[in-house]
Design an enzyme around this catalytic site. Structure first.
Site, mmCIF file in Angstrom:
data_model
loop_
_atom_site.group_PDB
_atom_site.id
_atom_site.type_symbol
_atom_site.label_atom_id
_atom_site.label_comp_id
_atom_site.label_asym_id
_atom_site.label_seq_id
_atom_site.Cartn_x
_atom_site.Cartn_y
_atom_site.Cartn_z
ATOM 1 N N CYS A 194 3.558 4.781 -0.933
ATOM 2 C CA CYS A 194 3.818 4.307 -2.297
ATOM 3 C C CYS A 194 3.473 2.824 -2.440
ATOM 4 O O CYS A 194 4.355 1.963 -2.463
ATOM 5 C CB CYS A 194 5.253 4.558 -2.719
ATOM 6 N N CYS A 372 0.894 7.051 -9.003
ATOM 7 C CA CYS A 372 1.863 5.983 -8.767
ATOM 8 C C CYS A 372 2.464 5.554 -10.105
ATOM 9 O O CYS A 372 1.805 4.863 -10.884
ATOM 10 C CB CYS A 372 1.174 4.792 -8.093
#
Length: 443
Positions: A194, A372
């Site tokens: 991430c 994301c």
């Protein structure tokens, strides 16, 4: 029953029962320490549980096993909001036993050795597991210890990290305790999971300090090892507008190498000036740690030169061992390591394994899709979606490079339910079908 009868007979003959019992116990443990599985899954994270569910449907109950030592499974993407005080930590975790798919055997242990030449996996408690097909989903390892002063530095105030269940609440405390000075947010000089998380907490912190009337006393800095704020230009342009509007300082090519928590000092190496460092005083420090492949993978024949599981980037089959597959953060797939990527990969990998089981060539291709949700405040989000080429691959028929309340709701409220009730049950393979529907009649 025969064992009990033998024991009674031996006792009557005056022979010690203990000796026979120990011998019988040894036989039981030895036989239990070796088992064979049609499909063996290593890792009980997002990729491991998702593929366990899919494989259970494919080969049937009792033929799939997953190796995972942890008692608890966490939905880690929500930790961004936990670190900002917007969600409680307890909502992010569930007992591992509750998310193991029905009909899948849970082997509660840690993988110690991989021997793909023998179709064999050894665990730290002495089990030997053989398999016909192996799925490696061992994730990525956090390496706080590579920063001098950590992880022991988290025992001090003013410092936290949203990447660990042990330190995420310390981020929220550091934010609440902020008075005046530098608030520093870091991005390491390694691959990460991430990649947007290091700056999401920065935007949330800036918003919080504004709400608390402390913004004028805060110098907010994003010190990143990268030469850009984000790897996809469309979203990078949007983020650059945001940091400019909110007076956030971005320092490129800086890598955190030391924390002196007793002095509230953070030392960074200047990556474009070898040997040079720069020290900053901090009032708040959020650490995104260095990360790397699991040691057990690095030491195995499954690893590439960098230590990651070496798979074909289109079908996720291992490049050397055709009955071995990889998914998620532990692989060398050249895309951002996210739960969204795992969802898309799981759909392709399931099809790949089906073809391999039929002795046919895999045809489905993974395009590198990842997502994301770049949270930019307590009520707005930029939903970045892109492929291997770094090209936007957006689901909705509007510009996702713009901050939107709807996308924040998606991140905070929709995605957790999708994770627990669809992805982990093997029912969600990413938004590709939805994308096609949303873009009917458009370019």
């Amino acid at each position: 029953m025969a064992v009990v009868q033998r024991a009674v007979l031996l006792q009557k003959c005056g022979l010690p029962l203990m000796r026979m019992g120990l011998r019988q116990l040894h036989v039981s443990v030895s036989s239990a320490s070796r088992s064979h599985h049609e499909v063996l899954v290593l890792g009980g994270g997002t990729g491991g549980i998702t593929m366990s569910a899919r494989m259970r449907w494919k080969v049937g109950a009792g033929r799939v096993a997953v190796v995972e030592p942890s008692e608890k499974h966490y939905y880690q993407p929500i930790w961004t909001l936990v670190g900002a005080g917007a969600k409680p930590l307890k909502m992010s975790g569930r007992p591992t036993a509750s998310i193991i798919p029905s009909g899948v055997t849970w082997i509660k242990s840690r993988v110690q050795e991989l021997d793909p030449d023998k179709n064999l996996v050894r665990t730290e408690d002495g089990k030997e597991l053989t398999y016909r097909y192996l799925i490696v989903a061992l994730g990525i390892e956090l390496q706080y210890e590579k920063i001098k002063g950590l992880p022991e530095g988290f025992n001090f105030p003013k410092i936290g990290s949203n990447y660990s269940v042990n330190f995420v609440e310390k981020t929220w405390r550091a934010l609440q305790d902020f008075e005046e000075g530098n608030a520093i947010f870091t991005f390491p000089n390694t691959p990460v999971k991430c990649a947007g998380a290091p700056q999401k907490i920065m935007y949330l912190s800036e918003h919080y300090l504004r709400k608390m009337g402390k913004r004028s006393k805060a110098n907010i800095m994003y010190n990143t090892s990268l030469p850009v704020i984000f790897g996809v230009k469309k979203y990078a342009d949007s983020l650059l507008e945001i940091v400019k509007a909110r007076n956030i300082n971005v320092n490129y090519r800086m890598n955190l190498i030391e924390v002196r928590p007793d002095k509230q000092e953070a030392v960074f190496e200047l990556l474009d000036s070898p040997g040079e460092t720069k020290m900053f005083q901090y009032e708040m420090l959020h650490v995104s740690p260095p990360m790397g492949p699991p040691d057990v993978v690095q030491k195995s024949a499954l690893a590439d030169a960098g230590g990651w599981v070496d798979v074909d980037k289109e079908n996720l089959q291992h490049k050397k061992y055709p009955n071995v597959f990889g998914i998620g953060d532990c692989t060398n797939l050249p895309t951002s390591k996210t739960a969204a990527a795992v969802a898309a990969q799981s759909a392709i990998l399931s099809k790949t394994i089906s073809m391999v089981m039929k002795n046919q060539k895999p045809m489905s291709k993974y395009n590198g899709y990842t997502s994301c949700p770049l949270v930019t405040s307590y009520n707005k989000c930029v939903l970045a979606e892109f492929d291997y080429e770094g090209q936007p691959l957006e689901t909705f028929p509007f510009n996702q490079g713009k901050e939107r309340r709807s996308m924040f709701h998606m991140k905070a409220d929709v995605m957790p339910s999708l994770y627990w009730h669809a992805l982990l049950k093997g029912l969600w393979g990413g938004p590709a079908p939805l994308r096609k529907l949303m873009h009917l009649g458009t370019k």
